[in-house]
Design a protein around this motif. Structure first.
Motif, PDB file in Angstrom:
ATOM      1  N   VAL A  24       9.359  34.896 -25.642  1.00 59.06           N
ATOM      2  CA  VAL A  24       9.585  35.210 -27.009  1.00 59.06           C
ATOM      3  C   VAL A  24      10.147  36.474 -27.030  1.00 59.06           C
ATOM      4  O   VAL A  24      11.229  36.650 -28.051  1.00 59.06           O
ATOM      5  CB  VAL A  24       8.196  34.938 -27.790  1.00 59.06           C
ATOM      6  N   ASN A  25       9.510  37.477 -26.675  1.00 60.57           N
ATOM      7  CA  ASN A  25       9.962  38.933 -26.887  1.00 60.57           C
ATOM      8  C   ASN A  25      11.501  39.060 -26.387  1.00 60.57           C
ATOM      9  O   ASN A  25      12.253  40.001 -26.889  1.00 60.57           O
ATOM     10  CB  ASN A  25       9.173  39.868 -25.933  1.00 60.57           C
ATOM     11  N   ILE A  82      12.880  28.579 -28.643  1.00 56.17           N
ATOM     12  CA  ILE A  82      13.221  27.024 -28.693  1.00 56.17           C
ATOM     13  C   ILE A  82      11.676  26.716 -28.207  1.00 56.17           C
ATOM     14  O   ILE A  82      11.328  26.661 -27.243  1.00 56.17           O
ATOM     15  CB  ILE A  82      14.232  26.807 -27.760  1.00 56.17           C
ATOM     16  N   ILE A  83      10.951  25.823 -29.160  1.00 57.63           N
ATOM     17  CA  ILE A  83       9.752  25.221 -28.646  1.00 57.63           C
ATOM     18  C   ILE A  83      10.003  23.738 -28.344  1.00 57.63           C
ATOM     19  O   ILE A  83      10.487  22.987 -29.160  1.00 57.63           O
ATOM     20  CB  ILE A  83       8.929  25.349 -30.088  1.00 57.63           C
ATOM     21  N   ALA A  84       9.966  23.329 -27.219  1.00 58.26           N
ATOM     22  CA  ALA A  84      10.123  22.317 -26.517  1.00 58.26           C
ATOM     23  C   ALA A  84       9.191  21.840 -25.568  1.00 58.26           C
ATOM     24  O   ALA A  84       9.415  21.015 -24.643  1.00 58.26           O
ATOM     25  CB  ALA A  84      11.544  22.165 -25.964  1.00 58.26           C
ATOM     26  N   VAL A  85       7.906  22.185 -25.869  1.00 54.49           N
ATOM     27  CA  VAL A  85       6.607  21.553 -24.994  1.00 54.49           C
ATOM     28  C   VAL A  85       6.186  20.451 -25.478  1.00 54.49           C
ATOM     29  O   VAL A  85       6.545  19.955 -26.902  1.00 54.49           O
ATOM     30  CB  VAL A  85       5.640  22.677 -25.319  1.00 54.49           C
ATOM     31  N   PRO A  86       5.607  19.527 -24.488  1.00 56.54           N
ATOM     32  CA  PRO A  86       5.179  18.367 -25.206  1.00 56.54           C
ATOM     33  C   PRO A  86       3.960  18.353 -26.187  1.00 56.54           C
ATOM     34  O   PRO A  86       3.156  19.360 -26.380  1.00 56.54           O
ATOM     35  CB  PRO A  86       4.359  17.856 -23.844  1.00 56.54           C
ATOM     36  N   GLY A 135      -1.584  31.998 -30.564  1.00 61.24           N
ATOM     37  CA  GLY A 135      -1.815  33.209 -30.055  1.00 61.24           C
ATOM     38  C   GLY A 135      -0.415  34.027 -30.032  1.00 61.24           C
ATOM     39  O   GLY A 135      -0.350  35.066 -29.737  1.00 61.24           O
ATOM     40  N   LEU A 136       0.798  33.329 -29.825  1.00 55.71           N
ATOM     41  CA  LEU A 136       1.913  33.777 -29.824  1.00 55.71           C
ATOM     42  C   LEU A 136       2.451  34.445 -31.170  1.00 55.71           C
ATOM     43  O   LEU A 136       2.004  34.271 -32.055  1.00 55.71           O
ATOM     44  CB  LEU A 136       3.090  32.868 -29.443  1.00 55.71           C
ATOM     45  N   LYS A 141      11.084  36.518 -35.081  1.00 57.66           N
ATOM     46  CA  LYS A 141      11.981  35.544 -34.346  1.00 57.66           C
ATOM     47  C   LYS A 141      12.353  34.655 -35.372  1.00 57.66           C
ATOM     48  O   LYS A 141      11.613  34.352 -36.500  1.00 57.66           O
ATOM     49  CB  LYS A 141      11.394  35.303 -33.305  1.00 57.66           C
ATOM     50  N   ILE A 142      13.272  33.702 -34.916  1.00 55.47           N
ATOM     51  CA  ILE A 142      13.333  32.254 -35.547  1.00 55.47           C
ATOM     52  C   ILE A 142      13.029  31.331 -34.681  1.00 55.47           C
ATOM     53  O   ILE A 142      13.692  31.184 -33.534  1.00 55.47           O
ATOM     54  CB  ILE A 142      14.928  32.283 -35.929  1.00 55.47           C
TER      55      ILE A 142
END
Length: 215
Positions: free
Chosen positions: A18-19, A25-29, A39-40, A45-46
């Motif tokens: 993230v940093n 881009i969030i592409a986790v199952p 906690g992230l 950010k976008i």
């Protein structure tokens, strides 16, 4: 990937990813999203959500953020810059990113976005349709390799015609058949209400909290 591509770097954890990112881009199952995201810190950010069936409100809970969130449906053809990506809501940075990868189609609301997501679920049905045609040809005594070779050539030609955006899909269908011909005969007997009923069911599931399983 880091061994194959000089521009790929492996980070120690998700927060470091993230940093280092301009767009996250969030592409986790989907079933792993709470473990991966809780906690992230993404507030500056976008975040671009690629998880089918996960609405903005559901994503904000594990992230606990008011950062801009954008949903997107990129398909594998973007690696060749040949596929439009649906986004919601429109965001200049996200839309510019996907515009470079084959085009972008921002939609006005999540209801429309979910409808496009349901359409994405028909992709493997198309391949299975071709495989069914090949199996039928084998049943008629055609060698499997010959049947697949013919169908690949037949439908690759159809795929190229889809690039002509001056003609609607209905117009393309009409242009590929003659009155009372073979194509018209199959088209008018092939479809039944189960096609739309299957899509209606998928769309209803996508609009439930947590959504359906990814394609």
């Amino acid at each position: 990937m880091s061994a194959r591509f000089p521009g790929v770097r492996v980070c120690a954890g998700n927060q470091e990813v993230v940093n280092r990112s301009e767009l996250v881009i969030i592409a986790v199952p989907r079933q792993d999203r709470h473990e991966a995201l809780t906690g992230l810190k993404v507030d500056d950010k976008i975040a671009v959500n690629l998880m089918a069936g996960i609405a903005h409100d559901e994503l904000r809970r594990p992230l606990a953020t008011d950062a801009p969130l954008v949903r997107a449906i990129p398909l594998s053809a973007i690696r060749e810059r040949r596929s439009v990506t649906v986004t919601h809501p429109t965001h200049s940075a996200v839309d510019a990113f996907f515009e470079r990868l084959g085009g972008v189609l921002p939609v006005a609301d999540e209801a429309a976005f979910d409808a496009f997501s349901a359409l994405t679920g028909t992709l493997t049905t198309h391949y299975a349709y071709l495989a069914t045609l090949a199996s039928w040809a084998v049943d008629q005594g055609i060698a499997a390799g010959d049947a697949e070779r013919y169908l690949r050539g037949l439908f690759q030609g159809v795929g190229r015609s889809l690039g002509d955006e001056t003609r609607s899909l209905h117009r393309l269908a009409a242009d590929h058949e003659t009155p009372n011909g073979n194509n018209e005969r199959i088209r008018t007997t092939w479809f039944d209400p189960a096609n739309s009923e299957a899509l209606d069911g998928l769309l209803a599931d996508l609009r439930q909290p947590g959504g359906e399983e990814a394609p």
